[in-house]
Design a protein around this motif. Structure first.
Motif, PDB file in Angstrom:
ATOM      1  N   ALA A  77       0.834  -1.206   0.000  1.00  0.00           N
ATOM      2  CA  ALA A  77       0.000   0.000   0.000  1.00  0.00           C
ATOM      3  C   ALA A  77       0.865   1.251   0.000  1.00  0.00           C
TER       4      ALA A  77
ATOM      5  N   ASP B  37      -1.315   3.514  -2.869  1.00  0.00           N
ATOM      6  CA  ASP B  37      -2.743   3.229  -2.952  1.00  0.00           C
ATOM      7  C   ASP B  37      -3.250   2.901  -1.558  1.00  0.00           C
TER       8      ASP B  37
ATOM      9  N   ILE C 145      -5.687  -0.226  -0.173  1.00  0.00           N
ATOM     10  CA  ILE C 145      -5.238  -1.567   0.220  1.00  0.00           C
ATOM     11  C   ILE C 145      -5.257  -1.700   1.742  1.00  0.00           C
TER      12      ILE C 145
END
Lengths: 92, 83
Positions: B51, B56, B59
């Protein structure tokens, strides 16, 4: 500066994850393996979480990281005695 | 930084995959369940590292769900094995 902090703590966390796996594979008894699993995993994941905290984009993501770590610690503390009791009851 | 964290995720995955040996060897069912727990915790670590490596943050929600489900699975195992 924060990159060095992150890398040092993530490396330490990976070291403890490896120690937990080694304990799971090499310890002679189900109870000792359980000990290695819960303690080393909680510590390894905790060090990785501490290392990743400076990289979080906001306070919400940082709190989510701490919640994940808290959940894993709580799960280990709850499941540990349950599995230990099951393992020692069924010992042939 | 992103490459280092992705490499760390690969190392974590390889480390806990070694724990799967306990699933094959483990004399009791509790040993096999413990190896599955290790895989769950290692999977959470891998998700956290990926992540941050990819930027992102969605996640993190997957890792949270995995943590909860791992606890449920262990409790269900003890409950089912008791019967």
């Amino acid at each position: 500066m924060s990159a060095a902090f992150t890398l040092v703590f993530v490396a330490a966390g990976l070291l403890f994850l490896a120690a937990g796996t080694a304990g799971l594979l090499r310890f002679p008894d189900a109870a000792t393996r359980l000990h290695a699993l819960t303690k080393a995993d909680g510590l390894g994941l905790g060090l990785i979480v501490i290392g990743l905290l400076p990289q979080m984009p906001g306070i919400t993501a940082a709190l989510k990281l701490l919640a994940i770590w808290g959940l894993v610690l709580l799960a280990g503390a709850t499941i540990g005695p349950l599995i230990a009791r099951h393992a020692t009851e069924r010992e042939p | 930084m992103a490459e280092a964290l992705t490499a760390a995720a690969l190392v974590a995955l390889a480390t806990v995959a070694l724990g799967l040996l306990r699933v094959i060897r483990g004399p009791t069912r509790a040993d096999r369940m413990m190896a599955a727990q290790l895989l769950g915790t290692g999977g959470i670590a891998v998700l956290l590292l990926l992540a941050v490596a990819g930027g992102d943050m969605a996640i993190l929600d997957v890792a949270l769900v995995l943590a909860v489900l791992a606890a449920f699975a262990a409790a269900a195992f003890v409950q089912a094995a008791r019967r």
